[in-house]
Structure formats: structure tokens, C-alpha cells
Design an enzyme around this catalytic site. Structure first.
Site, PDB file in Angstrom:
ATOM      1  N   ALA A  11       0.802  -1.225   0.000  1.00  0.00           N
ATOM      2  CA  ALA A  11       0.000   0.000   0.000  1.00  0.00           C
ATOM      3  C   ALA A  11       0.834   1.274   0.000  1.00  0.00           C
ATOM      4  O   ALA A  11       0.291   2.365  -0.174  1.00  0.00           O
ATOM      5  CB  ALA A  11      -0.937   0.009   1.208  1.00  0.00           C
ATOM      6  N   ARG A  16       9.306   8.600  -3.163  1.00  0.00           N
ATOM      7  CA  ARG A  16      10.682   8.788  -3.629  1.00  0.00           C
ATOM      8  C   ARG A  16      10.924   8.241  -5.039  1.00  0.00           C
ATOM      9  O   ARG A  16      11.938   8.537  -5.670  1.00  0.00           O
ATOM     10  CB  ARG A  16      11.658   8.146  -2.640  1.00  0.00           C
ATOM     11  CG  ARG A  16      11.887   8.987  -1.390  1.00  0.00           C
ATOM     12  CD  ARG A  16      12.961   8.370  -0.522  1.00  0.00           C
ATOM     13  NE  ARG A  16      12.424   7.336   0.355  1.00  0.00           N
ATOM     14  CZ  ARG A  16      13.164   6.545   1.129  1.00  0.00           C
ATOM     15  NH1 ARG A  16      14.490   6.660   1.105  1.00  0.00           N
ATOM     16  NH2 ARG A  16      12.611   5.649   1.905  1.00  0.00           N
ATOM     17  N   LYS A  23       4.554   2.396  -6.878  1.00  0.00           N
ATOM     18  CA  LYS A  23       5.877   1.795  -6.735  1.00  0.00           C
ATOM     19  C   LYS A  23       5.889   0.290  -6.989  1.00  0.00           C
ATOM     20  O   LYS A  23       6.767  -0.221  -7.702  1.00  0.00           O
ATOM     21  CB  LYS A  23       6.441   2.076  -5.335  1.00  0.00           C
ATOM     22  CG  LYS A  23       7.805   1.448  -5.104  1.00  0.00           C
ATOM     23  CD  LYS A  23       8.428   1.842  -3.784  1.00  0.00           C
ATOM     24  CE  LYS A  23       7.768   1.180  -2.608  1.00  0.00           C
ATOM     25  NZ  LYS A  23       8.545   1.376  -1.356  1.00  0.00           N
ATOM     26  N   ASP A 104       7.991  -4.591  -2.069  1.00  0.00           N
ATOM     27  CA  ASP A 104       9.064  -3.868  -2.771  1.00  0.00           C
ATOM     28  C   ASP A 104      10.430  -4.485  -2.542  1.00  0.00           C
ATOM     29  O   ASP A 104      11.455  -3.820  -2.663  1.00  0.00           O
ATOM     30  CB  ASP A 104       9.086  -2.408  -2.320  1.00  0.00           C
ATOM     31  CG  ASP A 104       9.336  -2.244  -0.826  1.00  0.00           C
ATOM     32  OD1 ASP A 104       9.463  -3.263  -0.114  1.00  0.00           O
ATOM     33  OD2 ASP A 104       9.414  -1.085  -0.360  1.00  0.00           O
ATOM     34  N   GLU A 156      13.799   1.347  14.467  1.00  0.00           N
ATOM     35  CA  GLU A 156      13.546   1.758  13.095  1.00  0.00           C
ATOM     36  C   GLU A 156      14.595   2.762  12.621  1.00  0.00           C
ATOM     37  O   GLU A 156      15.162   3.517  13.412  1.00  0.00           O
ATOM     38  CB  GLU A 156      12.145   2.389  12.973  1.00  0.00           C
ATOM     39  CG  GLU A 156      11.009   1.374  13.014  1.00  0.00           C
ATOM     40  CD  GLU A 156      10.896   0.575  11.731  1.00  0.00           C
ATOM     41  OE1 GLU A 156      11.601   0.887  10.755  1.00  0.00           O
ATOM     42  OE2 GLU A 156      10.099  -0.387  11.701  1.00  0.00           O
ATOM     43  N   ASN A 171      17.025  -5.783  10.381  1.00  0.00           N
ATOM     44  CA  ASN A 171      15.773  -6.467  10.081  1.00  0.00           C
ATOM     45  C   ASN A 171      15.544  -6.525   8.579  1.00  0.00           C
ATOM     46  O   ASN A 171      15.738  -5.538   7.867  1.00  0.00           O
ATOM     47  CB  ASN A 171      14.620  -5.716  10.763  1.00  0.00           C
ATOM     48  CG  ASN A 171      13.263  -6.220  10.339  1.00  0.00           C
ATOM     49  OD1 ASN A 171      13.063  -7.424  10.176  1.00  0.00           O
ATOM     50  ND2 ASN A 171      12.325  -5.303  10.146  1.00  0.00           N
ATOM     51  N   ASN A 228      13.112   1.932  -2.842  1.00  0.00           N
ATOM     52  CA  ASN A 228      12.447   3.170  -2.440  1.00  0.00           C
ATOM     53  C   ASN A 228      12.590   4.274  -3.484  1.00  0.00           C
ATOM     54  O   ASN A 228      11.842   5.255  -3.448  1.00  0.00           O
ATOM     55  CB  ASN A 228      13.010   3.661  -1.108  1.00  0.00           C
ATOM     56  CG  ASN A 228      12.678   2.723   0.033  1.00  0.00           C
ATOM     57  OD1 ASN A 228      11.517   2.538   0.376  1.00  0.00           O
ATOM     58  ND2 ASN A 228      13.697   2.110   0.615  1.00  0.00           N
ATOM     59  N   ARG A 333       7.763  -9.770 -36.444  1.00  0.00           N
ATOM     60  CA  ARG A 333       6.777  -9.016 -35.682  1.00  0.00           C
ATOM     61  C   ARG A 333       5.698  -9.957 -35.146  1.00  0.00           C
ATOM     62  O   ARG A 333       5.667 -11.151 -35.483  1.00  0.00           O
ATOM     63  CB  ARG A 333       6.188  -7.914 -36.555  1.00  0.00           C
ATOM     64  CG  ARG A 333       7.181  -6.794 -36.866  1.00  0.00           C
ATOM     65  CD  ARG A 333       6.673  -5.872 -37.947  1.00  0.00           C
ATOM     66  NE  ARG A 333       5.362  -5.301 -37.621  1.00  0.00           N
ATOM     67  CZ  ARG A 333       4.611  -4.640 -38.489  1.00  0.00           C
ATOM     68  NH1 ARG A 333       5.026  -4.467 -39.736  1.00  0.00           N
ATOM     69  NH2 ARG A 333       3.433  -4.154 -38.122  1.00  0.00           N
ATOM     70  N   ASN A 386       0.048  -5.528 -48.668  1.00  0.00           N
ATOM     71  CA  ASN A 386      -1.125  -6.011 -47.945  1.00  0.00           C
ATOM     72  C   ASN A 386      -2.083  -4.918 -47.495  1.00  0.00           C
ATOM     73  O   ASN A 386      -3.175  -5.207 -47.021  1.00  0.00           O
ATOM     74  CB  ASN A 386      -0.684  -6.822 -46.716  1.00  0.00           C
ATOM     75  CG  ASN A 386       0.173  -6.014 -45.764  1.00  0.00           C
ATOM     76  OD1 ASN A 386       0.974  -5.185 -46.185  1.00  0.00           O
ATOM     77  ND2 ASN A 386       0.019  -6.242 -44.471  1.00  0.00           N
TER      78      ASN A 386
END
Length: 452
Positions: A11, A16, A23, A104, A156, A171, A228, A333, A386
Site C-alpha cells: 500500500a 521517492r 511503486k 518492494d 527503526e 531487520n 524506495n 513481428r 497487404n
């Protein structure tokens, strides 16, 4: 009750990335970022997967992934802990354990996730997560342990102060939870100063309440890299491309200069095939055994049989059966189909046409919306006209025909089996089998001079 269910967190708004595209739908080696964790869960035996999306990206993600997963929406982006809580309505009480991955991080390996899941389930842990040791902790939460070596919390990245760049454990955002423990404790995650709730807070909650929280260490720091921004996207792609090349070389594919070869994650290559420099094999292309591809070829969403050659040419949604060859500097093609033993030389373009076995076009020309019979030879400069400015029309050429150099076949037109056209002929009417067409406009003659 199933042993495992899965949640993919997808979500995030990805500001960035500076992109109009969400993303998790940016591609790495031909696959959307979010498809990697979904596929990884399926490979790990997790059959029920819930993807957490936002109001802004739900439609786009759902269009790409379809009904192979279920969806819940995080209406306000309030962190990973809040995002995970949205899956409760679908998963609580539905499985013994829950595997959580981010949308991500495409480099996480099955070889790391399977042992993590096994260690978690076998020891009846409440929470198990993947870590690694690295000197670069940017964007990673740091793992804190007590004097007994037990995990006590994760700090964090946004909250890290006073840390140096020494080797540290971080982590990897790959989590296993016991179902009952997860949903019971999820509401206790505190709200950070920025208004978000983090999954990582569950580590401290568990350790402070005598929960069984453990970490499994992986040896490869690159495995935990997330995306990110565009720079990290390119770094992740470089690592994954090298993995893909190594996988195919170890499976019996030769690459004299691997660094110049691009192979997408969805491609397949047979044993003893040689991929020469500056070649790209992209999309869901399938290449058989004993082929030579390149140099300077692009194979996109195409199928190539055994023993084929494609030299400095481009294939798009095309098919080459066993023993066919093309190039240099030719272009198949979408809808082009070469049966076994077909040879196309340099500067040939084919679109929505089928060449039967053994047909040859050795030099420059264009074949569109046509069928070419077995053993037929198309001379240099031959063109199927064609398009009349409004509609496309078909050209049908029978077996063992001989189309002279610079012949213009003005569709719709049929050239029968064994027929011949003279050099420079402009064919506007059907040529019966075994007959000769010469002139501008072409006139139908017998192949016996005396009869003419």
C-alpha cells in the site's frame, strides 16, 4: 485449517520513486515488484495470499495480479502495523501461521524463506523474522539483543541516533507469526511520533511479555534490499539479472560475455544453447536446446525451438520451430511463425504470416498477412502489398513456388503451388498453380515458351 496464510504489504505510496506509476508495479527483470513476493509465497506452499493495497493503487494492482490473490485496502497510510491489521478480516483463524512479506523487496530467496518458515513452525514460536549482518544499515531497522543474546526490539531507521557504521544486525522485513498471537497483539502496537504503527514494534511487545520471538540470520545482505527510489530499483535489477544469468549458466547455457546479456525472470532457455553478447531475452520467451542467439538480438515473448539461430535480429511474439534460422538484421513481428527448417536471411520483416517447412527468403523484403507454402523461395526485394490505405488483405503462396526478385504481390492475391513470378512483376491477379506471371501489371503465361 491450513498451516500457512500470507500477507503482502503493497500500500505504500512510494513518493521517492517520483513516478505516476505506483511503486510496486515498477518492473524488475520483466516482473512487477509486487509479483515477486506473491510468487515466492506460492513457491513456499502458501496458497492463500492477501495483498494490502491503498485506495490509490488498488485498481492497478488488481488488474496486474487478477484473482490469484485476495485484496484488502488500507484507506489511510498509517504504517506497516496498520496495513497488516487490515488483513485480519480475511485471515484471522484461517491458518496456523501467517507469513508477511513487503511488496518492494524482490531479492528475497526461497532458500531463506523456507528454512525461516520451518524454524518458526517446528519451534512453536510466536514471531520469527529474517535478519542479516551489514555495515550499511540505511533504510533498515537495527536489531537489539540483550546480554543473553535474545532479541528485545528493533530500532527503526528513522529513530536511530548515535549509531556508527560498524557491522550490525538488521531487520529484513520477512516475518512469520503464529496466527492467534499476531491478531491478539496487533492492536497493542503504539503509534509513533509520525502517526504510524510499525510491525517491528511486535518484537518488543513479544519479548516484554515472554513471547517466543526469534530471528533467523541470512548470509546475503543483498537479499533484504528494498526499493524506495529509482537508484535502488536499478541496483536491485543488476543483482537479480546476475542471479538469473548464473542460474542459466549453471543449467548448461553458454554466455561468452554474461554482463552484456539481459534475461528476464520469466524466460526459459534450453541446455547447450549459446547466448552471444548484447542479447536481450525478455518477457515469457522460451528458447529450446542447441540454439545460437545473438549477438545483438532481442527476443520478446517469443518461442524458439531446438537447433535454431537468430543472429542480430528482433523477435516479438513470434515462433520459430526446430531448425529455423533468421538474420542478420531481420525482424519477426507479432504473429510471425516459421515452421521447421525455414531460412530468413538479412533485412527481412515478417508480420502475421506463416512460413511452411523449408521455405526460404534469403534477402531483404516484407511479408505481411501471408501464408508461404513449404519449399517456396521468395526472391530479394519481394513485398506483399497487404494494405490498401484502409484495410489489410491476405496473400497466399502455395508449395514450391518461386517468387522472383522485386516482385510486388498486391493483396488479396493467391499464387498457386509451383508457380513462378518474373523479376519485377506486379501481381494483381491470382496466379494458377504451375503458371508464370511476368510484367507490370503481370500477365499469366505458360511455363512452356512454345505455348506462349
Amino acid at each position: 485449517m491450513d498451516q500457512w496464510a500470507g500477507v503482502v504489504l503493497a500500500a505504500g505510496d512510494g513518493k521517492r520513486m517520483k513516478s505516476r506509476l505506483t511503486k510496486v508495479l515498477h518492473r524488475v527483470c520483466g516482473k512487477e515488484l509486487v509479483r515477486y513476493p506473491v510468487d515466492l509465497m506460492k513457491e513456499s506452499g502458501v496458497t492463500r495470499v492477501v495483498v494490502v493495497v491503498s485506495l490509490g493503487n488498488r485498481q492497478a494492482v488488481q488488474e496486474r495480479l487478477g484473482n490469484q490473490v485476495e485484496y484488502v485496502t488500507q484507506t489511510e497510510l498509517k504504517g506497516t502495523g496498520d496495513a497488516l491489521s487490515k488483513a485480519r478480516v480475511l485471515l484471522q483463524g484461517q491458518a496456523e501461521n501467517v507469513l508477511v512479506l513487503t511488496g518492494d523487496a524482490p531479492l528475497v530467496r526461497l532458500e531463506s524463506v523456507k528454512p525461516l518458515m520451518a524454524a518458526h513452525a517446528d519451534s512453536s514460536r510466536d514471531m520469527t523474522f529474517l535478519t542479516c549482518r551489514t555495515a550499511s544499515a540505511k533504510d533498515f531497522g537495527r536489531v537489539a539483543r540483550n546480554e543473553k543474546g535474545q532479541v528485545v526490539k528493533i530500532v527503526e531507521a528513522a529513530d536511530q541516533t548515535g549509531f556508527t557504521d560498524e557491522i550490525t544486525e538488521v531487520n529484513g522485513s520477512v516475518y512469520c507469526f503464529r496466527d492467534g498471537w499476531l491478531w491478539e497483539n496487533l492492536d497493542d502496537i503504539p503509534t509513533a511520533a509520525n502517526g504510524e504503527k510499525y510491525i517491528t514494534s511486535l518484537v518488543e511487545i513479544g519479548s516484554s511479555r515472554d513471547g517466543a520471538v526469534e530471528a533467523n540470520l541470512t548470509e546475503d545482505p543483498a537479499e533484504l534490499m528494498g526499493v524506495n527510489d529509482r537508484l535502488q530499483l536499478s541496483q536491485v535489477e543488476e543483482i537479480l539479472r546476475q542471479r538469473i544469468r548464473e542460474q542459466w549458466m549453471l543449467s548448461g547455457v553458454t554466455m561468452p560475455h554474461p554482463a552484456s546479456v539481459y534475461i528476464d525472470a520469466g524466460a526459459s532457455i534450453g541446455q547447450d544453447t549459446v547466448i552471444l553478447p548484447n542479447t536481450s531475452i525478455v518477457g515469457s520467451s522460451v528458447i529450446g536446446e542447441d540454439c545460437e542467439i545473438g549477438p545483438n538480438s532481442v527476443i520478446r515473448d517469443s518461442t524458439i525451438g531446438r537447433g535454431c539461430r537468430a543472429t542480430a535480429s528482433v523477435l516479438e511474439e513470434a515462433t520459430m520451430e526446430d531448425g529455423a534460422n533468421i538474420g542478420p538484421f531481420s525482424h519477426l513481428r507479432p504473429g510471425a511463425y516459421l515452421e521447421s527448417g525455414v531460412h530468413l536471411g538479412n533485412f527481412v520483416e515478417v508480420k502475421e504470416s506463416r512460413f511452411a517447412s523449408g521455405a526460404v527468403m534469403g534477402h531483404f523484403g516484407y511479408v505481411g498477412d501471408a501464408s508461404i507454402g513449404a519449399g517456396t523461395n521468395l526472391g530479394a526485394g519481394m513485398v506483399t502489398c497487404n494494405y490498401d490505405g484502409k484495410d489489410k488483405h491476405r496473400t497466399d503462396i502455395g508449395e514450391n513456388a518461386f517468387i522472383g526478385c522485386d516482385t510486388m504481390l498486391v493483396a488479396p492475391v493467391t499464387v498457386g503451388s509451383g508457380a513462378i513470378t518474373g523479376a519485377g512483376a506486379v501481381v494483381t491477379k491470382d496466379v494458377p498453380a504451375g503458371r508464370l506471371a511476368v510484367g507490370v501489371p503481370a500477365k499469366i503465361k505458360s511455363r512452356n515458351p512454345e505455348a506462349n
